[in-house]
Design an enzyme around this catalytic site. Structure first.
Site, PDB file in Angstrom:
ATOM      1  N   HIS A 274      40.626  34.328  37.304  1.00 18.84           N
ATOM      2  CA  HIS A 274      41.804  34.933  37.938  1.00 18.84           C
ATOM      3  C   HIS A 274      41.381  36.169  38.718  1.00 18.84           C
ATOM      4  O   HIS A 274      40.515  36.916  38.279  1.00 18.84           O
ATOM      5  CB  HIS A 274      42.816  35.310  36.848  1.00 18.84           C
ATOM      6  CG  HIS A 274      44.192  35.604  37.352  1.00 18.84           C
ATOM      7  ND1 HIS A 274      44.482  36.733  38.096  1.00 18.84           N
ATOM      8  CD2 HIS A 274      45.366  34.944  37.217  1.00 18.84           C
ATOM      9  CE1 HIS A 274      45.772  36.736  38.397  1.00 18.84           C
ATOM     10  NE2 HIS A 274      46.333  35.664  37.873  1.00 18.84           N
ATOM     11  N   ARG A 297      52.116  40.261  43.139  1.00 16.99           N
ATOM     12  CA  ARG A 297      51.866  39.854  44.521  1.00 16.99           C
ATOM     13  C   ARG A 297      53.021  39.016  45.060  1.00 16.99           C
ATOM     14  O   ARG A 297      53.328  39.056  46.251  1.00 16.99           O
ATOM     15  CB  ARG A 297      50.542  39.081  44.605  1.00 16.99           C
ATOM     16  CG  ARG A 297      49.322  39.992  44.508  1.00 16.99           C
ATOM     17  CD  ARG A 297      48.016  39.217  44.450  1.00 16.99           C
ATOM     18  NE  ARG A 297      47.840  38.544  43.167  1.00 16.99           N
ATOM     19  CZ  ARG A 297      47.390  37.308  43.018  1.00 16.99           C
ATOM     20  NH1 ARG A 297      47.080  36.583  44.078  1.00 16.99           N
ATOM     21  NH2 ARG A 297      47.249  36.797  41.820  1.00 16.99           N
TER      22      ARG A 297
END
Length: 629
Positions: A274, A297
């Site tokens: 990730h 995000r």
């Protein structure tokens, strides 16, 4: 009569065993018990929840009631295509027929039902949706009220419901913790799985049942452990000494015990790194990290390099963003949210700030100073971003419709975190079919009575998992395992192994209106009832609670090391020196507050009764009122 009904129900209920107490195991257990089975759940940790409680963004669902209320035109077909593109790496153009796969279809087409089951059976809102990387629509559900990470909220709702049943019906529903399963029991004639052997307090014990669900999670923690399953299948990642978000329990135990009886695996080398593990600047070399939710995000956060420049599509898939960070090679990288972005995910930002892994800045000039660049360089990057939005010409392919927080300017407040690639999830695992049967390695036939769900199962996500699909996988395939074993137990006669052994006795007391009780005794030779037992004598006077010593926060602050760690929580002082090794959130979550008052951050992610329920033995005193450092 009530007595006859109890006798019939208990004797008739087939017992099934679930190994692993995260969301997949809990979904399987609840589905099995809702279908009338007795359930024994085994977990090797002191507390249930596993990595499921750490999931930060939410649970995916396409075509849900919440999406309809929010005006989102999503459906399973679109979600399925997004999943296949992520799984195969084919980002654009037509997908070949061979790219589509059954487990991906099950995941996506049953996603709305999974979300609705959580909402309806356990009363959770899940009313807000975000768009994460690789998704065509906002479909990652969380509750808008905040208060807990979605993984914690969802998983603990199921855990608390199961623990309540264990208390109310201890002969039908059981929980065995601190127990590491090391062997599956099988019938030598038929090969069907009839139970498990587990190690507890240094000795092996066995428990038998009609079916077993393996829900033990992945093997990502192996990046920290020599000789681990992860080192064997991805030595490159092991040799990079990457950090991980995984709890220490994620070592692939369930996969390996199935392999021992011939179970097959798929895609063990598919490990997800990730892009946004959160670095605590005070302990920059820590290798077990918190994860920055993809929803940060999704709500508009952007990634900047050490010069203040963007370098990728911030909302690309996880493998793409991580690959871009490695290729660009201009760390440390920072995740930046302006005030418009952070207000939609304020609870997360406050939590990360409390944990010391995110900072709030009152102006862009302060951000630039922190990064060691000029304000003009940061403003130039913002100006370019605003320009790309207006002309829909992002050089990394981020559509204008995905932009948030426009316009970006230095004259704003910001939340900023340093981030780094981190081993997060293992896509590979046990080979299962669409009914969660574990398939043999040799002839791909189902092993009778053995099911797998959650991260320990492979083939659901292909080469890369979309954000929000981990919790979804747990619920969809955990429920699928529960439904499959319900069908299976109807077809098999209780085996000798699963039947109550001679000499085994279970006694149930049935309270009567007059205060007396009737006992029901169940043994290998049948059921017997006892004469009514008189009501018990009045209880002895309660022993007075021990008076705890008061401490000032200054006194608490002297206990601030790993070998001597005290933490103040809601007026109580806990000695966490031993407890931190059992803490579901990991050692770092405790050490962040060593010698401090953690009440504010504690209350953000826990119910206030958690200490009394799970950690009362660690209370050593109380905090003196108005005590401050």
């Amino acid at each position: 009569s009530l007595l006859t009904q109890i006798q019939t129900e208990i004797m008739a209920a087939p017992r099934v065993i679930v190994v692993g107490g995260g969301l997949a195991g809990m979904s399987a257990a609840h589905t099995a018990l809702q279908g009338g089975c007795a359930v024994t759940l085994v977990d090797k940790e002191a507390f249930l929840g596993g990595n499921s409680t750490k999931a930060t963004s939410g649970i995916n669902g396409a075509g849900t009631n919440s999406q309809k209320k929010n005006g989102i035109p999503d459906n399973p077909k679109i979600f399925y295509e997004d999943t296949v593109r992520s799984a195969t790496g084919i980002k654009k153009g037509a997908l070949p027929e061979s790219a589509w796969y059954e487990l991906g279809k099950v995941l996506t087409y049953e996603s709305a039902d999974a979300v609705h089951w959580i909402q309806n059976s356990f009363g959770l809102a899940l009313d807000a949706t975000s768009r994460l990387g690789g998704h065509s629509h906002p479909r990652t559900h969380r509750s808008s009220s905040g208060g807990k990470f979605p993984g914690m909220e969802i998983t603990y709702a199921l855990i608390e419901a199961y623990e309540k049943l264990c208390k109310e019906q201890p002969n039908k529903f059981q929980l065995i913790n601190r127990a590491r399963v090391n062997k599956l029991l099988t019938d030598p004639k038929t090969g069907r799985v009839t139970g498990v052997q587990y190690e507890k307090k240094g000795s092996n014990q066995t428990i038998t049942g009609e079916a077993v669900v393996i829900a033990t999670g992945g093997y990502g923690a192996g990046v920290l452990e020599s000789g681990s399953l992860l080192e064997k299948v991805r030595k490159d990642l092991y040799d990079m000494k990457l950090p991980t978000t995984n709890g220490k329990h994620c070592t692939g135990d369930g996969i390996m015990v199935c392999q021992d009886i011939g179970g097959g695996t798929v895609g063990l080398d598919d490990v997800q790194v990730h892009p946004t593990g959160l670095i605590n600047p005070k302990i920059p070399n820590e290798r077990t990290l918190f994860l920055a939710a993809g929803a940060l995000r999704g709500e508009g956060g952007i990634l900047l390099d050490n010069e203040g420049n963007r370098f990728c599509n911030d909302l690309g898939t996880r493998d793409y963003v991580t690959g871009s960070m490695w290729k660009h090679n201009k760390g440390p990288y920072r995740l930046v949210l302006n005030s418009k972005c952070s207000k939609n995910i304020a609870w997360h930002c406050a939590h990360y700030c409390g944990r010391g892994v995110m900072k709030k800045f009152n102006h862009g000039n302060d951000v630039a100073k922190e990064m060691g660049i000029s304000p003009a360089a940061l403003q130039k990057s913002f100006d370019q971003y605003n320009s790309f939005y207006k002309s829909d010409s992002d050089p990394w392919g981020k559509p204008s419709s995905f932009y948030r927080g426009i316009p970006w300017t230095l004259d704003d407040e910001f939340h900023v975190a340093m981030v780094t690639p981190v081993v997060h999830y293992t896509m590979g695992g046990l080979h299962i079919d669409e009914k969660t049967n574990v398939l043999r390695a040799d002839d791909k036939s189902p092993i009778p009575g053995l099911y797998a769900a959650g991260e320990c199962a492979g083939g659901v996500h292909g080469r890369n998992r979309l954000g929000g699909s981990a919790l979804l996988e747990c619920v969809v395939f955990g429920r699928k395992a529960g439904k499959s074993l319900l069908d299976y137990v109807k077809t098999v006669a209780p085996s000798g192994a699963a039947a109550a052994p001679t000499g085994s006795v279970v006694t149930i007391s049935v309270p009567q209106p007059d205060g007396s009780s009737i006992t029901v005794t169940i043994s290998g030779s049948g059921v017997s009832t006892g004469a009514p037992v008189a009501a018990p004598a009045a209880a002895a006077p309660k022993v007075e609670k021990k008076v705890l010593k008061e401490y000032t926060l200054k006194e608490v602050s002297a206990h601030d090391s790993e070998k001597d760690c005290w933490v103040a929580v809601n007026g109580e002082i806990l000695d966490c020196t031993e407890f931190m090794h059992d803490h579901p959130g990991g050692k770092m979550a405790i050490m962040t507050f060593a010698g401090k008052d953690a009440s504010e951050e504690f209350n953000m992610v826990h119910d206030k009764n958690v200490v009394e329920k799970y950690a009362s033995e660690y209370i050593v005193g109380t905090l003196k009122p108005t005590s401050k450092l």
